[in-house]
Scaffold this motif. Structure first.
Motif, PDB file in Angstrom:
ATOM      1  N   ILE A  69       0.850  -1.193   0.000  1.00  0.00           N
ATOM      2  CA  ILE A  69       0.000   0.000   0.000  1.00  0.00           C
ATOM      3  C   ILE A  69       0.882   1.239   0.000  1.00  0.00           C
ATOM      4  CG2 ILE A  69      -1.830   1.251   1.215  1.00  0.00           C
ATOM      5  CD1 ILE A  69      -2.569  -1.421   2.570  1.00  0.00           C
ATOM      6  N   TYR A  70       0.886   1.950  -1.117  1.00  0.00           N
ATOM      7  CA  TYR A  70       1.619   3.209  -1.215  1.00  0.00           C
ATOM      8  C   TYR A  70       0.664   4.363  -0.899  1.00  0.00           C
ATOM      9  CZ  TYR A  70       5.256   0.583  -3.668  1.00  0.00           C
ATOM     10  OH  TYR A  70       6.237  -0.322  -4.006  1.00  0.00           O
ATOM     11  N   VAL A  71       1.089   5.246  -0.003  1.00  0.00           N
ATOM     12  CA  VAL A  71       0.287   6.425   0.322  1.00  0.00           C
ATOM     13  C   VAL A  71       1.056   7.650  -0.157  1.00  0.00           C
ATOM     14  CG1 VAL A  71      -0.947   7.692   2.106  1.00  0.00           C
ATOM     15  CG2 VAL A  71      -0.597   5.218   2.355  1.00  0.00           C
ATOM     16  N   ASP A  72       0.597   8.222  -1.264  1.00  0.00           N
ATOM     17  CA  ASP A  72       1.256   9.372  -1.875  1.00  0.00           C
ATOM     18  C   ASP A  72       0.777  10.645  -1.182  1.00  0.00           C
ATOM     19  OD1 ASP A  72       2.347  11.321  -3.425  1.00  0.00           O
ATOM     20  OD2 ASP A  72       1.476  10.655  -5.317  1.00  0.00           O
ATOM     21  N   ASP A  73       1.684  11.273  -0.459  1.00  0.00           N
ATOM     22  CA  ASP A  73       1.339  12.437   0.361  1.00  0.00           C
ATOM     23  C   ASP A  73       1.441  13.737  -0.452  1.00  0.00           C
ATOM     24  OD1 ASP A  73       0.659  13.930   2.587  1.00  0.00           O
ATOM     25  OD2 ASP A  73       2.673  13.898   3.452  1.00  0.00           O
ATOM     26  N   GLY A  74       0.683  13.791  -1.535  1.00  0.00           N
ATOM     27  CA  GLY A  74       0.651  14.999  -2.343  1.00  0.00           C
ATOM     28  C   GLY A  74       1.911  15.254  -3.152  1.00  0.00           C
ATOM     29  N   SER A  75       2.543  14.210  -3.652  1.00  0.00           N
ATOM     30  CA  SER A  75       3.789  14.370  -4.425  1.00  0.00           C
ATOM     31  C   SER A  75       3.537  15.173  -5.703  1.00  0.00           C
ATOM     32  CB  SER A  75       4.371  13.006  -4.793  1.00  0.00           C
ATOM     33  OG  SER A  75       4.707  12.260  -3.647  1.00  0.00           O
ATOM     34  N   ASN A  76       4.582  15.881  -6.142  1.00  0.00           N
ATOM     35  CA  ASN A  76       4.487  16.652  -7.388  1.00  0.00           C
ATOM     36  C   ASN A  76       5.595  16.276  -8.372  1.00  0.00           C
ATOM     37  OD1 ASN A  76       6.762  17.900  -6.262  1.00  0.00           O
ATOM     38  ND2 ASN A  76       5.557  19.611  -5.464  1.00  0.00           N
ATOM     39  N   ASP A  77       6.173  15.087  -8.191  1.00  0.00           N
ATOM     40  CA  ASP A  77       7.279  14.652  -9.067  1.00  0.00           C
ATOM     41  C   ASP A  77       6.906  13.451  -9.933  1.00  0.00           C
ATOM     42  OD1 ASP A  77       7.141  12.656  -7.145  1.00  0.00           O
ATOM     43  OD2 ASP A  77       9.319  12.404  -7.029  1.00  0.00           O
ATOM     44  N   GLY A  78       5.622  13.140  -9.994  1.00  0.00           N
ATOM     45  CA  GLY A  78       5.203  11.987 -10.796  1.00  0.00           C
ATOM     46  C   GLY A  78       5.163  10.680 -10.038  1.00  0.00           C
ATOM     47  N   SER A  79       5.234  10.721  -8.725  1.00  0.00           N
ATOM     48  CA  SER A  79       5.200   9.483  -7.933  1.00  0.00           C
ATOM     49  C   SER A  79       3.904   8.708  -8.169  1.00  0.00           C
ATOM     50  CB  SER A  79       5.344   9.803  -6.438  1.00  0.00           C
ATOM     51  OG  SER A  79       6.622  10.295  -6.138  1.00  0.00           O
ATOM     52  N   TRP A  80       2.791   9.422  -8.298  1.00  0.00           N
ATOM     53  CA  TRP A  80       1.521   8.719  -8.487  1.00  0.00           C
ATOM     54  C   TRP A  80       1.478   7.990  -9.823  1.00  0.00           C
ATOM     55  CZ3 TRP A  80      -1.963   6.748  -5.620  1.00  0.00           C
ATOM     56  CH2 TRP A  80      -3.191   6.346  -6.154  1.00  0.00           C
ATOM     57  N   ASP A  81       2.074   8.570 -10.853  1.00  0.00           N
ATOM     58  CA  ASP A  81       2.132   7.892 -12.148  1.00  0.00           C
ATOM     59  C   ASP A  81       2.919   6.589 -12.040  1.00  0.00           C
ATOM     60  OD1 ASP A  81       0.726   9.984 -13.313  1.00  0.00           O
ATOM     61  OD2 ASP A  81       2.550  11.081 -13.847  1.00  0.00           O
ATOM     62  N   VAL A  82       3.984   6.608 -11.254  1.00  0.00           N
ATOM     63  CA  VAL A  82       4.775   5.391 -11.036  1.00  0.00           C
ATOM     64  C   VAL A  82       3.943   4.344 -10.316  1.00  0.00           C
ATOM     65  CG1 VAL A  82       6.829   4.427  -9.942  1.00  0.00           C
ATOM     66  CG2 VAL A  82       6.942   6.683 -11.006  1.00  0.00           C
ATOM     67  N   ILE A  83       3.182   4.770  -9.288  1.00  0.00           N
ATOM     68  CA  ILE A  83       2.346   3.833  -8.535  1.00  0.00           C
ATOM     69  C   ILE A  83       1.288   3.211  -9.446  1.00  0.00           C
ATOM     70  CG2 ILE A  83       0.657   3.655  -6.654  1.00  0.00           C
ATOM     71  CD1 ILE A  83       2.255   5.894  -5.238  1.00  0.00           C
ATOM     72  N   GLU A  84       0.679   4.003 -10.314  1.00  0.00           N
ATOM     73  CA  GLU A  84      -0.309   3.475 -11.253  1.00  0.00           C
ATOM     74  C   GLU A  84       0.320   2.457 -12.200  1.00  0.00           C
ATOM     75  OE1 GLU A  84      -3.703   6.882 -11.828  1.00  0.00           O
ATOM     76  OE2 GLU A  84      -1.810   7.153 -12.931  1.00  0.00           O
ATOM     77  N   ALA A  85       1.550   2.719 -12.638  1.00  0.00           N
ATOM     78  CA  ALA A  85       2.240   1.769 -13.513  1.00  0.00           C
ATOM     79  C   ALA A  85       2.551   0.470 -12.780  1.00  0.00           C
ATOM     80  CB  ALA A  85       3.528   2.404 -14.049  1.00  0.00           C
ATOM     81  N   LEU A  86       2.950   0.563 -11.523  1.00  0.00           N
ATOM     82  CA  LEU A  86       3.230  -0.634 -10.723  1.00  0.00           C
ATOM     83  C   LEU A  86       1.958  -1.438 -10.491  1.00  0.00           C
ATOM     84  CD1 LEU A  86       5.646   0.937  -8.069  1.00  0.00           C
ATOM     85  CD2 LEU A  86       6.277  -0.549  -9.980  1.00  0.00           C
ATOM     86  N   LYS A  87       0.846  -0.740 -10.308  1.00  0.00           N
ATOM     87  CA  LYS A  87      -0.441  -1.413 -10.115  1.00  0.00           C
ATOM     88  C   LYS A  87      -0.825  -2.239 -11.335  1.00  0.00           C
ATOM     89  CE  LYS A  87      -4.628  -2.179  -8.457  1.00  0.00           C
ATOM     90  NZ  LYS A  87      -4.875  -3.099  -7.315  1.00  0.00           N
ATOM     91  N   LYS A  88      -0.540  -1.730 -12.525  1.00  0.00           N
ATOM     92  CA  LYS A  88      -0.871  -2.455 -13.761  1.00  0.00           C
ATOM     93  C   LYS A  88      -0.069  -3.748 -13.885  1.00  0.00           C
ATOM     94  CE  LYS A  88      -2.225   1.682 -16.344  1.00  0.00           C
ATOM     95  NZ  LYS A  88      -1.893   2.588 -17.481  1.00  0.00           N
TER      96      LYS A  88
END
Length: 317
Positions: free
Chosen positions: A37-56
């Motif tokens: 479980i990754y909790v992205d604390d409002g990142s602005n460097d593309g961390s969420w895009d990485v998490i979405e890719a890992l989820k796929k």
């Protein structure tokens, strides 16, 4: 499910793919059923895009994203609510915590019966400007909490699922999760020496201000844990002492005045206000009365609190 790995993060896009692959390798080698479980604390460097890719690539990867930066404690709180594993592992996303520690942390919970196991980075790769304040901070935390840990702030910890479902983490209280667990009745708290790795990507998100804030949070937690449901026991006692000091000072003032009146040799009778004891008595009695009123107000607040009868029940038959 065996393990939930909860990872709060802020601007760690570079390290996430390597960290995720490392965790997956450790889990597969030991045959664990798991979720990350990754909790992205409002990142602005593309961390969420990485998490979405890992989820796929792996449906055991989960993600929670905050609209803005709230801090580590809210991240852990939301991650704990989401976690389903029998054992919950927390770690930082900067690759300074080694996933190779997970099997032993899991074993200590399941086989040795610990409620919580905290990592101890005995050998650190940090500058003295960080390690010395950390040692002072940990010594103070041990003294106030009574929990004998060397490294309260280590992000690498393992928990029995019951612990994370019965504690509430707020503000910056993630530093004191072992203390919160102890206050909730989970007393079997252990420690394990873990490997500390030098930061590989980016820079630290924490400054020296966290130590100052940490001390204030520790005082807050100590006070609320001891007097949160009985504030009159603190303010009432303090108010009584202050009032007694004022009353004794008043007796001294009156005695001195009476002695000057009754003395046949006294030609000059000093004013009551010329004695320092007059001001001591006046100030102390006022402060004592105010503390009493604060205690009564605190009792009224505690009486109306929805948490006044919130007790952690372990078992029922």
């Amino acid at each position: 499910m065996d393990i939930s790995v909860v990872i709060p993060l802020y601007n760690e896009a570079e390290s996430l793919p390597e960290l995720n692959a490392w965790i997956e390798r450790v889990m597969d080698e030991h045959g664990f059923s798991y979720e990350i479980i990754y909790v992205d604390d409002g990142s602005n460097d593309g961390s969420w895009d990485v998490i979405e890719a890992l989820k796929k690539k792996n449906d055991r990867v989960c993600g929670i994203r905050f609209r803005r930066n709230y801090g580590k404690s809210p991240g852990l709180h939301c991650g704990f609510k989401r976690a389903q594993g029998d054992v919950v592992i927390t770690m930082d996303a900067d690759l300074q915590d080694s996933p190779d520690e997970i099997p032993e942390l899991y074993r200590m919970i399941k086989e040795e019966g610990y409620d919580l196991v905290s990592g101890w980075k005995k050998k650190r790769y940090d500058p003295l400007s960080k390690t010395i304040p950390t040692k002072l901070f940990n010594a103070t935390a041990r003294r106030f909490s009574g929990v004998k840990l060397h490294d309260f702030n280590c992000g690498l910890k393992s928990y029995d699922k019951r612990v994370v479902k019965n504690i509430e983490i707020y503000n910056d209280m993630h530093r004191y999760i072992p203390y919160l667990a102890k206050n909730a009745g989970f007393n079997k708290i252990g420690e394990k020496v873990v490997q500390h790795q030098a930061r590989k990507y980016g820079s630290s998100k924490f400054g020296l201000s966290r130590f100052f804030h940490g001390y204030l949070d520790l005082l807050t937690l100590w006070f609320t844990s001891r007097f949160g449901k009985k504030p009159m026991h603190f303010f009432g006692l303090l108010g009584t002492l202050m009032f007694l000091i004022g009353f004794i000072a008043l007796i001294i003032v009156l005695s001195m005045k009476l002695a000057s009146i009754l003395s046949p040799d006294s030609t000059l009778r000093p004013l009551v206000t010329s004695s320092p004891y007059f001001y001591i008595s006046l100030t102390s009695m006022i402060i004592g009365t105010q503390l009493f009123l604060i205690g009564f107000l605190g009792e009224l607040v505690a009486r109306d609190s929805s948490q006044r009868n919130n007790y952690n029940i372990d078992k029922e038959i």
